[in-house]
Every structure is written in C-alpha cells, then in structure tokens.
Motif scaffolding. Structure first.
Motif, PDB file in Angstrom:
ATOM      1  N   GLU A  20       0.804  -1.221   0.000  1.00 36.03           N
ATOM      2  CA  GLU A  20       0.000   0.000   0.000  1.00 36.03           C
ATOM      3  C   GLU A  20       0.843   1.280   0.000  1.00 36.03           C
ATOM      4  O   GLU A  20       0.300   2.374   0.042  1.00 36.03           O
ATOM      5  N   THR A  21       2.165   1.147  -0.066  1.00 31.56           N
ATOM      6  CA  THR A  21       3.032   2.324  -0.132  1.00 31.56           C
ATOM      7  C   THR A  21       2.818   3.075  -1.445  1.00 31.56           C
ATOM      8  O   THR A  21       2.953   2.486  -2.522  1.00 31.56           O
ATOM      9  N   PRO A  22       2.486   4.369  -1.401  1.00 26.60           N
ATOM     10  CA  PRO A  22       2.300   5.123  -2.646  1.00 26.60           C
ATOM     11  C   PRO A  22       3.630   5.248  -3.407  1.00 26.60           C
ATOM     12  O   PRO A  22       4.668   5.555  -2.819  1.00 26.60           O
TER      13      PRO A  22
END
Length: 313
Positions: free
Chosen positions: A291-293
């Motif tokens: 979920e890290t942008p």
C-alpha cells in the motif's frame, strides 16, 4: 488490496499470496528456524485477511511441516477451508528421491490431504518438473497423467506447473492441461525473462503466479545486506543496478521492497505474487509495502535500470 481472477478457474485470489516455504523451518536454506507455534500463528493471522491465497508444497519443511502447520491453523478454526480462501500445494518426490512417477504423485496428494485436514485440494502444482525430462513428465503412467486423473476424479479441482526453466514451462503449457503456472525469480526489478511465459499464459487463459519478487532478499533490502540473487552471488553489474534503484527509492522516500513487490502486483498479467511469510508480523509488513504510494515519476526513473538500458558504473 486488490483481488484478481485466477485465470479460467473461476477462483478469485488476493494480489499477494502467502508463501510458506520457510514456514516449515528450513534453517539451512533461510538461516533461521520457525517453531510450530509461530508457524501456526502466521497462518492464523493470514486467515484473518486481507490475503486470501496461501501457497505451500508437499516438500516444504521436514516431512511436510509447512502443510501440517497450515492444517493445524485450519483445524483451530473448525476445520475445512474458509469461504473465499484458496490454498494451493504441490506434488513432490520424497526428499532425497528422484521418483516422480504417477504413483508417487498420487501418494504426494494423499499426504497433503492428510496434513491439511481436507477432503479435496483446490489447486495442485507439478513442482520443479526440471527434476525429470519433459518426456518423462508427459509419459503414460507419469506425473501429468496422474494429476489429470486426480482432477477427473474430483480429488483436486485445478492443476498447475511450478518451476524454474521458462522453456520447459512453455512446453507444459502447450499441452493445454494446466490452469495455473508459477515462475520464480524471473519477473523482478532486475530480471524479466518470464515475460514470454506470462504472455503465453495470458493467451491461454492460464493464471500466471509470480514467486520471489525480492530475488531471495536483495531486492528487499539492497546489496548492502545480501549480494546473492536467485540463490547465487550476483555479478557487479547487477549489484550496481540494484544500488542505483535503491538510491532512487531512498531519494523518493519509498522502500526498495515496496517497488520490488509492486513491480509485480501492478502488472495485469500477474494473478498473484507469492511473498514468503513465516511470522505473523510479516503479514502486516507486506501489506504496508503493498500500500506504499509510488509516484509515476519514480517508476519512470526506475524503468531504464529495470530493463537494463542503463547500467551504472
């Protein structure tokens, strides 16, 4: 988290699959032990979501401990397969044996059913077919025939092939007998040799499952921690590429591991990406990486390094 169709099977799986090679404890291979309590707790955490796909094998762990620990976690929940969860396993010769006969495949499936506490298996892969010749694999009375018979009998729902050599896996897909294929270490930030297999699988409606997106660890932590890629010492050119990738990621405030994982999960040809998890905290850590942008600008900067078009000195 996204959920994808598993090829033509009708099953839906999470974009990340919980890999359990280390779950049965392989200190000689991974450098650490995993006790039973930790192994069972890891699967219990996985079953609570959001990952809905678990991958194991008859040979993982000493005498099948990976499957046993998954089976124990399932039993602790009341037994059987939770709705929406897919557990895939693989057929293997006995450890130390080269017997990949049809009879051995049937026995391998029986062992997996017993360890997992199930009366049928959703997906079973023919594991490491490079252990024998292709002709032996497709021969009358051989492993492929046994898998097809077990599918026809309703003991297993779908069959796959999981191996290393791309050319060999392409030959097996050409039989049109398989519903899924696993490739490991061959679709990563530094190696895309599986692309011909990915394209072939997509054309056939076969699910492509990508294993080892971190290449054995280097693409998770960088070459300062390990200089091995795909079980071998990496050459200086590859190390330089990974160092440059890590620097770009560091400058953008993105973990290299996040880029390595998302390189796989963002590809629409990949049904799911197998990530090894052998302790409960690894579930949440992997979800955080997923979920890290990551900005398009970073992907653009990484692209020449990924394709090997720019090799730092």
């Amino acid at each position: 988290m996204t959920y994808n169709a598993l090829g033509r099977t009708g099953l839906t799986v999470s974009s990340v699959c919980v890999g359990t090679s280390a779950l049965g404890s392989h200190p000689d291979q991974y450098g650490y032990e995993v006790d039973t309590e930790t192994g069972v707790a890891t699967i219990a955490r996985a079953l609570s979501g959001p990952f809905t796909f678990i991958d194991t094998s008859n040979e993982y762990g000493h005498g099948g401990d990976s499957e046993r620990r998954i089976g124990q976690a399932l039993a602790n929940r009341g037994g059987g397969m939770p709705e929406g969860v897919v557990v895939a396993t693989k057929v293997d010769p006995l450890l130390g044996s080269t017997d990949f006969s049809g009879d051995r495949v049937r026995r391998s499936v029986e062992e997996s059913l017993e360890r997992l506490g199930l009366d049928r298996l959703q997906l079973v892969y023919f594991h490491d077919p490079e252990k024998i010749t292709f002709d032996e694999g497709v021969a009358k009375g051989g492993p492929l025939e046994a898998l097809i018979e077990l599918r026809d009998q309703g003991v297993i729902d779908y069959i796959g092939v999981a191996g290393g050599p791309i050319d060999l896996e392409l030959r097996y897909l050409a039989t049109d007998a398989f519903d899924a294929v696993i490739s490991h270490n061959r679709y990563t930030l530094v190696d895309q040799t599986a692309e011909s297999l990915m394209d072939d699988a997509a054309e056939r409606g076969v699910a492509f499952v990508n294993a080892a997106p971190f290449g054995g660890g280097m693409l998770a932590t960088g070459p300062e921690t390990t200089i091995r890629y795909r079980y071998e010492t990496a050459d200086e050119q590859l190390l330089a590429r990974v160092r440059a990738m890590k620097q770009l990621c560091d400058d953008a405030g993105v973990p290299l591991a996040a880029a390595a994982l998302q390189f796989s999960t963002r590809d629409p040809r990949v049904a799911s990406t197998i990530v090894g998890m052998s302790r409960p905290s690894r579930i949440d850590q992997t979800l955080e990486l997923l979920e890290t942008p990551i900005a398009d600008e970073l992907w653009g900067a990484l692209e020449p390094l990924v394709r090997g078009e720019r090799v730092p000195e």
